[in-house]
Structure formats: C-alpha cells, structure tokens
Design a protein around this motif. Sequence first.
Motif, PDB file in Angstrom:
ATOM      1  N   LYS A 299      45.828  48.577  32.919  1.00  0.00           N
ATOM      2  CA  LYS A 299      46.749  49.707  33.089  1.00  0.00           C
ATOM      3  C   LYS A 299      48.205  49.301  32.907  1.00  0.00           C
ATOM      4  O   LYS A 299      49.122  50.060  33.215  1.00  0.00           O
ATOM      5  CB  LYS A 299      46.547  50.316  34.490  1.00  0.00           C
ATOM      6  CG  LYS A 299      45.226  51.056  34.587  1.00  0.00           C
ATOM      7  CD  LYS A 299      45.015  51.660  35.947  1.00  0.00           C
ATOM      8  CE  LYS A 299      43.697  52.422  35.957  1.00  0.00           C
ATOM      9  NZ  LYS A 299      43.283  52.786  37.310  1.00  0.00           N
ATOM     10  N   ARG A 300      48.406  48.079  32.430  1.00  0.00           N
ATOM     11  CA  ARG A 300      49.776  47.570  32.323  1.00  0.00           C
ATOM     12  C   ARG A 300      50.162  47.294  30.876  1.00  0.00           C
ATOM     13  O   ARG A 300      49.334  46.888  30.073  1.00  0.00           O
ATOM     14  CB  ARG A 300      49.915  46.262  33.120  1.00  0.00           C
ATOM     15  CG  ARG A 300      49.946  46.446  34.622  1.00  0.00           C
ATOM     16  CD  ARG A 300      50.258  45.128  35.324  1.00  0.00           C
ATOM     17  NE  ARG A 300      49.489  44.014  34.776  1.00  0.00           N
ATOM     18  CZ  ARG A 300      50.023  42.848  34.407  1.00  0.00           C
ATOM     19  NH1 ARG A 300      51.319  42.648  34.508  1.00  0.00           N
ATOM     20  NH2 ARG A 300      49.256  41.879  33.950  1.00  0.00           N
ATOM     21  N   ASP A 301      51.443  47.473  30.574  1.00  0.00           N
ATOM     22  CA  ASP A 301      51.976  47.013  29.295  1.00  0.00           C
ATOM     23  C   ASP A 301      52.427  45.576  29.483  1.00  0.00           C
ATOM     24  O   ASP A 301      53.240  45.303  30.378  1.00  0.00           O
ATOM     25  CB  ASP A 301      53.179  47.867  28.872  1.00  0.00           C
ATOM     26  CG  ASP A 301      52.746  49.199  28.297  1.00  0.00           C
ATOM     27  OD1 ASP A 301      51.595  49.285  27.840  1.00  0.00           O
ATOM     28  OD2 ASP A 301      53.557  50.145  28.302  1.00  0.00           O
ATOM     29  N   VAL A 302      51.908  44.676  28.665  1.00  0.00           N
ATOM     30  CA  VAL A 302      52.294  43.272  28.824  1.00  0.00           C
ATOM     31  C   VAL A 302      52.754  42.692  27.494  1.00  0.00           C
ATOM     32  O   VAL A 302      52.336  43.127  26.421  1.00  0.00           O
ATOM     33  CB  VAL A 302      51.128  42.400  29.376  1.00  0.00           C
ATOM     34  CG1 VAL A 302      50.884  42.667  30.826  1.00  0.00           C
ATOM     35  CG2 VAL A 302      49.866  42.596  28.561  1.00  0.00           C
ATOM     36  N   ARG A 303      53.611  41.685  27.607  1.00  0.00           N
ATOM     37  CA  ARG A 303      54.067  40.965  26.417  1.00  0.00           C
ATOM     38  C   ARG A 303      53.038  39.886  26.101  1.00  0.00           C
ATOM     39  O   ARG A 303      52.631  39.118  26.982  1.00  0.00           O
ATOM     40  CB  ARG A 303      55.434  40.311  26.656  1.00  0.00           C
ATOM     41  CG  ARG A 303      56.568  41.285  26.840  1.00  0.00           C
ATOM     42  CD  ARG A 303      56.913  42.058  25.592  1.00  0.00           C
ATOM     43  NE  ARG A 303      57.710  41.298  24.622  1.00  0.00           N
ATOM     44  CZ  ARG A 303      57.988  41.746  23.404  1.00  0.00           C
ATOM     45  NH1 ARG A 303      57.521  42.917  22.991  1.00  0.00           N
ATOM     46  NH2 ARG A 303      58.714  41.022  22.573  1.00  0.00           N
ATOM     47  N   LEU A 304      52.603  39.838  24.868  1.00  0.00           N
ATOM     48  CA  LEU A 304      51.605  38.860  24.439  1.00  0.00           C
ATOM     49  C   LEU A 304      52.089  38.161  23.178  1.00  0.00           C
ATOM     50  O   LEU A 304      52.907  38.713  22.442  1.00  0.00           O
ATOM     51  CB  LEU A 304      50.270  39.557  24.130  1.00  0.00           C
ATOM     52  CG  LEU A 304      49.602  40.326  25.271  1.00  0.00           C
ATOM     53  CD1 LEU A 304      48.415  41.125  24.728  1.00  0.00           C
ATOM     54  CD2 LEU A 304      49.136  39.383  26.375  1.00  0.00           C
ATOM     55  N   ILE A 305      51.561  36.953  22.949  1.00  0.00           N
ATOM     56  CA  ILE A 305      51.816  36.311  21.663  1.00  0.00           C
ATOM     57  C   ILE A 305      50.551  36.511  20.820  1.00  0.00           C
ATOM     58  O   ILE A 305      49.485  35.965  21.117  1.00  0.00           O
ATOM     59  CB  ILE A 305      52.268  34.837  21.815  1.00  0.00           C
ATOM     60  CG1 ILE A 305      52.480  34.178  20.461  1.00  0.00           C
ATOM     61  CG2 ILE A 305      51.345  33.994  22.678  1.00  0.00           C
ATOM     62  CD1 ILE A 305      53.811  34.483  19.848  1.00  0.00           C
TER      63      ILE A 305
END
Lengths: 138, 480
Positions: free
Chosen positions: B340-346
Amino acid sequence: MEGVEILDVSGDIGLRVTAATKEELFVKAACALFSLITDFEAIEPLESREIALSADSSDDLMVAWLNELIYNFDAFGFLCTDVTINKLSPKHIKATVKGETFDEEKHKRGFLIKAATYHNLKLVCEPSFSSLEIILDI
Amino acid sequence: MTEKLIRKDENTIEVPIGYKAGMRVPGLIYLNAQLEKFLEPQAVAQVANVSTLPGIVGYSLAMPDIHTGYGFPIGGVAAFDLNEGIISPGGVGYDINCGVRLLRSNLTKQEVLPHIKDLVAAIYANVPSGVGSKGKIKLTPDEQKNVVLKGALWALEQGMGSDSDLEKTESEGMMTGVDETSISEKAYERGRNQMGTLGSGNHFIEIQYVSEIFNEKAAQAFGLFEGQVTVMIHTGSRGLGHQVCTDFLPIMERASKKYGIELYDRELACAPFHSQEAERYFSAMKGAANYAWANRQSIMHLVSESFIAALRGSPSSIGLSLVYDVAHNIAKEETHRVGKRDVRLIVHRKGATRAFPAGHPELPDIYRAVGQPVLIPGDMGRASFILIGTQDAMAETYGSTCHGAGRLLSRHGAIKAAKGRQIWKELLDAGVTVTSAGRGTLAEEMPEAYKNINNVISVVDSARISQKVAMLKPIGVVKG
C-alpha cells in the motif's frame, strides 16, 4: 588456428583455447581474439606496445588481459599479431605486443567485440597442459 | 530442472522459491506455450540467481524475449529496495543504454521506394558503422565531459536536433548526478572517436513504413498514419559504455566480498546501493547512458541530412521528427507501489523496455493522455512494433515490457545456416534493401536467427504489460 575452437553460444561467441604452457595460452588467446576481429594473417607487426597488468587471480588476469587488448583495439585501432610474454605470475603479466593500426582498406571487418566476460569462464593451468573457455560479448 | 516450473496462466510461468538454493523471492517469466519451447534452462537458472540478491522486491522478472545473458538473463527485470538492496552491472549489461529511437516523416512508402537505394547508401556513408569505424564527430576531453553530463542536450547544443526532442526522450536524454571522474580514462579513450557511430552486432538503422495500426488514438498522438515512412535507430553507448562495465565488474566483485554478499554467478557482482562502490558505478553508468542518448541524437541528425541529400527535399517537406527514444539496458531509481506504499526502488532493465502508463508524472505532456511509446525492434526481415505502456505494467513488472524478438540461433549457428546463401539478395527479393559494413553481420543477423517478433508481442499484449499501437515493416536497413 591450431588449438583454438569457436564455441556456440546464443547471441555471442566463445573461444576454447588449448596450449602446452600457461604462457602459450595467453599468447594463443590473444591471437584467437584478433582472428575474430579481422583476418589474422593480414596483420603485420609494424609497431609495438607494452602491457603490464595485475589482477586478483589467474582467472581475472586472463579476463583483464583480453579486455586490455580489446581496449587497445577499440580506442586506438591496434590489431595485435605477435605477443612476447616477458613475465607471468598468477596475478601479474608483462608483455610486448606487436601489430598495426586497423586500416579498412587492408583489414577485413569481423566481429565487434565489446568485452571478455566471466560467464562460464574455465581456466585450467596444469604443469604440461593449459586450457581456456571464455565467452566474448558481441 | 524445467519440471519444477509452475505455469500460472497462458502468459506467465513461476520459478518457485527453492528452484535453486538461496532464492529470496520467486521468479516470474512472461511466456506462452509456443515460446516456452525455446526457453533455455540456463536462462531460467539466471532468473533464479537474480532472486538471491539482497533487497530484491516482488519477483525476479523476465520478459518473453528471455535468453541467457551474463549474470542477469536478457529480458530480465528486477527492482531492489534502496536501503536493503544492491545495484549490479550484470543487471544493466555491457552496452549501457542500448536503446531504440523512432523518427517519423511526412513521406509515404510510395514516395521513398524509388530512392531507397540512394537513401540506404547515404545513411551508410554518413553514419560510420562496423568494426574499426571512426565517427566524424571528434570529441575533445572537455567535450566528452559535457557529453556524459548533458546527454542529448549536448547534441542539441551542437546544432543537432530541436528543443522538443528532449521531452520525447526517456529521462529527457539526461540522467542527473553524474560525477565525471567516476568514468575511467580508458572509457573516455574508447568513446572519443565513436560519437555518431552505429557499432555492429544487432545494431541497425532501419527505414520502415507503418503497415498496420491497432490503436488509432495512440497512433494519432504519436503522429503516425498508415503507409508513413519511419526510421528506427538501434544503438547504445559504444566503447565508452562497454569499458564502464568492464572496469566495474572487478570493483563490484571485491565489493560483494567486502559487504558479505554471496554470489551464485560472478557476473552478478554487486554492491549495496548506498555504498561508495555502488555510487561510483551508478554515476559512471548514468554518464554512459547520457553518452548513448547523445549518440542516438547525433545519429538522428546524420540520418536527417542523409534524407535531404538522397531525396533532394527540404527539411520541412521530409518532416523527420522524433516520436520517442527508449533505453533497454539500464538501472534507474523510480517510484513504484509496493503493497500500500509508494517506494523508491532501483529498477534494473536488461533487455527490457520501460512501459509507463497514461498519467504517469514522468511522461511528457504530449503523451501523458495516452501513455509512453514503447519501441520494439524485430529482425530485419519481418517487422517492428510500437506499443504503449499500461497500468498493468506498473502493477506487475515495475512498468516494463520486452525489448525485441530474442535470438533463436547462435551467431556461429546463423553463419553456418547462411553458408552458400546470399542473405542480402533474399532480403532484396522480400523488398528490403540492405547494406552492411561487416561481411559476416548479415548472416549472423538474418531473420531466421531470431524468434518471430509476433509471438513475443502477442504475449506482452495479451498479458497487458503493454498494448499494440502499430506495426512497422522494413524497406531499407543499414547494419554495422
């Protein structure tokens, strides 16, 4: 080229090289590399370069050696035909390489090799037998 | 080993945890039954190996054009948490920001066909290609720094292109945060004479026409109509990018040991994303990516000049303009929904194309209503495709889709199969005029060396990780 076989791999190209000694293996691997880049017989030993490299292991040294030759060709057009190994230990190599600059009028265009890889790399160095399997990125 | 794979639906196969030791997440391969026949066990093992890397999120993914690569499979997509995860040169490949650029024209197939021989010859003469070729654009050390810092903008500053080209290029043709000292002198030396050059192998410039439109609204937004001539440019960062990868593999291998990361394949060498080694690699990779965007922008300019010379037309009557430019060998920091979260990913895409949907904030205004153009080259005898990105891609594949047809025959196998044949003549008979710098390239790259692109496209379209917009057929090809 005697003791050199081309390996079939999807997308790229591999080399299997066999030699009596480790020194000869490094020489043959270099010649095999340039026989993929152009018509090896057409390269003349007109200029020479000194190469000195260190790596973490024998495997790494072989990969670094071929990548150094790829760099010399890609940056300066240097085609190698003759290699003299001045010093070879498991982690160091010193060599004199002779050849000439690529000339599209004289030299056939073969494979453009981006790099020598660690993929399925097999280096065997026995007292009386050495062999290498290496995949080159095209 | 393949008996342990689980078919989930007509388009996906799961590689379950336990398929190989050390897997942290399952693998997921987009593949229908027809393409499954060509699935190489070593490529599946590579999907599993990628899933052993720290901080991987969701699945270790592979697109339907999957085949064995180095470390990651070609067609591999994997996203890693910025704090727990890694970055790996093996997830990007040797040809950093290898990618595709598509140009459209005001011309129809009928108008260009009478000039096709001259046009192919003009492009071949203007854009150096093949082994040992040098570019006409020589870069001084200072200019090279500008190239790796500014990307496509550098080419614009040299008068090659127009301002609107930038918004029609992924990442606007420039990734920021490049420290130019992270790129070695050797890499700069390899790149010095290679700006505006095509390279060899599977790289090409293709003159095509729009043969079929599947999505009228998107085609209109992209400025495409049936019978229209387009140009596709497929190349990357050339020797500079190759050297960056070569330079960093041993550095990353030492880093893997230093940070206690167990490697199931040496080509998966990696470092924690926030480590000094990873920061240096990411900076150099971004610089190489910028070189590639400058290269494709420069080549577009050289192609435009070739059209003007061969067709004796004015720039406005020919009307060559950029549709879009995508990278398909790259790692990027992106925001994705996880749970349910927006996360920064590589996100690593190695032989995979970004496919962002309509409404995505990273898309330019002109395409935001329809979605990102996705450019998929096929082999030189069949067809290429334009697709659009989708919400399903965002939900399932970190906004990614396939990148090409995928090889079927090895290069050596293709040369053997082509023995005694004249591939250029076979293609000419099929309506495709071909020129190549290397004698062997046409054989290595002949159509039957590749899987049928239609099968690959039908998987991504049916799985809805991108949707068909138009099909492009070749009429002229320049190969390296």
